[in-house]
Design an enzyme around this catalytic site. Sequence first.
Site, PDB file in Angstrom:
ATOM      1  N   LYS A 170    -105.926 -47.295  34.856  1.00  0.00           N
ATOM      2  CA  LYS A 170    -104.495 -47.212  34.535  1.00  0.00           C
ATOM      3  C   LYS A 170    -104.284 -47.616  33.085  1.00  0.00           C
ATOM      4  O   LYS A 170    -104.837 -48.627  32.628  1.00  0.00           O
ATOM      5  CB  LYS A 170    -103.719 -48.135  35.477  1.00  0.00           C
ATOM      6  CG  LYS A 170    -102.209 -48.061  35.342  1.00  0.00           C
ATOM      7  CD  LYS A 170    -101.539 -49.020  36.325  1.00  0.00           C
ATOM      8  CE  LYS A 170    -100.024 -48.891  36.316  1.00  0.00           C
ATOM      9  NZ  LYS A 170     -99.391 -49.820  37.273  1.00  0.00           N
ATOM     10  N   SER A 221     -95.612 -47.553  39.832  1.00  0.00           N
ATOM     11  CA  SER A 221     -95.838 -47.022  38.509  1.00  0.00           C
ATOM     12  C   SER A 221     -97.221 -46.385  38.345  1.00  0.00           C
ATOM     13  O   SER A 221     -97.425 -45.604  37.439  1.00  0.00           O
ATOM     14  CB  SER A 221     -95.697 -48.132  37.473  1.00  0.00           C
ATOM     15  OG  SER A 221     -96.707 -49.126  37.674  1.00  0.00           O
ATOM     16  N   SER A 279     -96.880 -51.183  42.750  1.00  0.00           N
ATOM     17  CA  SER A 279     -97.372 -50.036  41.979  1.00  0.00           C
ATOM     18  C   SER A 279     -98.785 -49.560  42.297  1.00  0.00           C
ATOM     19  O   SER A 279     -99.219 -48.533  41.782  1.00  0.00           O
ATOM     20  CB  SER A 279     -97.276 -50.335  40.488  1.00  0.00           C
ATOM     21  OG  SER A 279     -95.934 -50.250  40.104  1.00  0.00           O
TER      22      SER A 279
HETATM   23  N1  GLN Z   1     -91.665 -50.126  41.234  1.00  0.00           N
HETATM   24  C1  GLN Z   1     -91.591 -51.513  40.923  1.00  0.00           C
HETATM   25  C2  GLN Z   1     -90.835 -51.695  39.639  1.00  0.00           C
HETATM   26  O1  GLN Z   1     -90.351 -50.755  39.138  1.00  0.00           O
HETATM   27  C3  GLN Z   1     -92.958 -52.107  40.841  1.00  0.00           C
HETATM   28  C4  GLN Z   1     -93.659 -51.821  39.581  1.00  0.00           C
HETATM   29  C5  GLN Z   1     -95.064 -52.356  39.553  1.00  0.00           C
HETATM   30  O2  GLN Z   1     -95.595 -52.799  40.572  1.00  0.00           O
HETATM   31  N2  GLN Z   1     -95.653 -52.328  38.383  1.00  0.00           N
HETATM   32  O3  GLN Z   1     -90.694 -52.760  39.140  1.00  0.00           O
END
Ligand code: GLN
Length: 513
Positions: free
Chosen positions: A88, A163, A187
Site C-alpha cells: 500500500k 482506503s 481499511s
Molecule cells: N474508512 C475509514 C476512514 O475513512 C478507515 C480508514 C482506514 O482504516 N485507514 O477513516
Amino acid sequence: MTADMTRLTAVQMAEALRVGEITSVDLVRAHLDRIDAVDGGEAGLNAFLHVSRDEALATAEEVDAIRAAGGAEAEALHPLAGVPIAIKDLIVTVGQPTTAGSKMLEDWMSPYDATVVERIRAAKLPILGKTNLDEFAMGSSTEHSAYGVTRNPWDTDRIPGGSGGGSAAAVAAFEAPLALGTDTGGSIRQPGAVTGTVGTKPTYGSVSRYGAIAMASSLDQIGPVARTTEDAALLHELIAGHDPKDSTSLPDEVPAFGEAARTTDVSGLRIGVIKQLQGEGYQDGVLARFQESLDALREAGAEIVEVDCPSFEHALSAYYLIMPSEASSNLARFDGVRYGARVEPEDGPLTIERVMGATRAAGFGDEVKRRIILGTYALSAGYYDAYYGSAQKVRTLIQRDFAAAFEQADVLISPTAPTVAFPLGEKLDDPLAMYLNDVATIPANLAGIPGISVPGGLSDGLPVGIQFLAPAREDARAYRAAGALETLLTADAEPLWAQAPELSTAAAQTAGE
Ligand code: GLN
C-alpha cells in the site's frame, strides 16, 4: 503450470517454488504480465500507482540463484521467499515513490524503508509495486485518491473498498498473491470484504508502524492482505514482532499464526454474535450469508452466544472525532518546507504562513481538508472537553464492552461491512453515508484488538465478508476461527477467490492497449 501461475494461493506458490516446479522469475513475470493486461487504461483496475518491474525481477533472480545453488543458504530461505507482494502506498519504500495517494507527496521518495518493508526485503519477497488508496488512507472506497479510482475486479463499475482498495483489488484480480495494507478504522478488512479476499488488522502494537505514514497514530496498524487465512497468517508472522523504532511496539514473541489458521476445529469455541452489529442498515444478502456462517460454525461444534455492546452505538461518532483530531496534528508536517510539494503564492510576500497555506490548499484533497478542519475544531480550546474529551470517554466504554463480551465468548463475529461493494460515485458526495461503511470495523481499532475479515459467500454475485474479533494479543484465536469458517465454507465449494470473474474483455482490452 504457466498461464495459471497467478491463480494459486501464496502457500501453493511457495511450495511450487520450493520443489522447483516454477521459478520466482517466471512467477514475477506472470504477475507483471497480468498487471499489464488489467491494470492500466481507461477501464483498467488502477490498483497500482507504481510498478517496480526491475526490482521485483532482481529479487526473483536472487532467490532463484540461491535455490539453484542449494546448500545451507537455500535451506535458510524464508518459506515465502520468491512469492511476490504489493505494498500500500502509505508505507515508505527506498527506491520506489511513496505518494499516500496525495498530490502532496507526488514524486516523493522516502530516504528509508518501513520496518515491515525491511522484513519483506530480508525474506526476499519480490516487491511488485505500490498500491492505490484514498488520500492519506481517509475513505472507504479508494475514490479519494489523487491518482484516480481503483475498480473492483468483481464488477469494475463498483468500488473496491477503502482506503486500501488497491491492495485488495490487486490480490482479488491475480495481480499479486499478497499485499500489505493499513487499518485505522477498517481499511484492510472492509476492502477485503467487498473484494472476496482475506485481511487482518493485527493487535495494536504487534506490527511495527515505523514507516507507515501516520493518519491517526493511536488507531493505525499495518496488516496482511491475502487470498486465504493461512496466507494472511504467514505474512502476518513475517511482519510482526518487536521494533525498537516504534515506541508503541509490543515486546511479545510472534505466535505461530499459520498453524492457528490451519486448525479446523471449532468444537467448544464460544463465538459471540455482537447484537449491535447486525439488523438495521445491513443488507439482507449480507445478513443471509452471515446467518449461514453462524449455522456452519454451530454445526461444527462451536457454541454461538449473543453479546451486548451498547456503547458501539457511539463508536462511529467517537472515531470521527478522535481520528480527525490525530490526523490534524499528524498532517501538520506537510508544510511546503519539510516534505514533498511546495507551492508559493502567486503574488504578495513570501511568508511561511502564505507558503504553507498555498501548499496545503493545492496539495490536499477535499476529504483530507474536511478532516483537518474537523480535527482542529474538535481540539480547539473551549471545545476540547465537549468533543475530543467525550470521544475518549466513549473509547473507554467500548473497551469495557469488549472486555465484558470476551468474558462470555472466546471470539466475536459480525458482518465486516453492512453492504456489498456499491457503485462508483454513489456515496462520494455524502461523507456520512461513506463513513457508515466502517460501522462494524471501527470498534476494534478504538480498542486496539485484532480483527480478520474472511469471505462468507456472495450476495447478488458480489462478495460478503465475515469478521472475527479476538482480545488483544490473541490474534491466533481469530485466525483459528477464521480458518475454520473458511474450511467449512469451502468444503463443497470452490473458494471465493478462485471464483473471481475474468475481467470483462472491454476492461482487459482497453487496459492492454
Ligand atoms: N474508512 C475509514 C476512514 O475513512 C478507515 C480508514 C482506514 O482504516 N485507514 O477513516
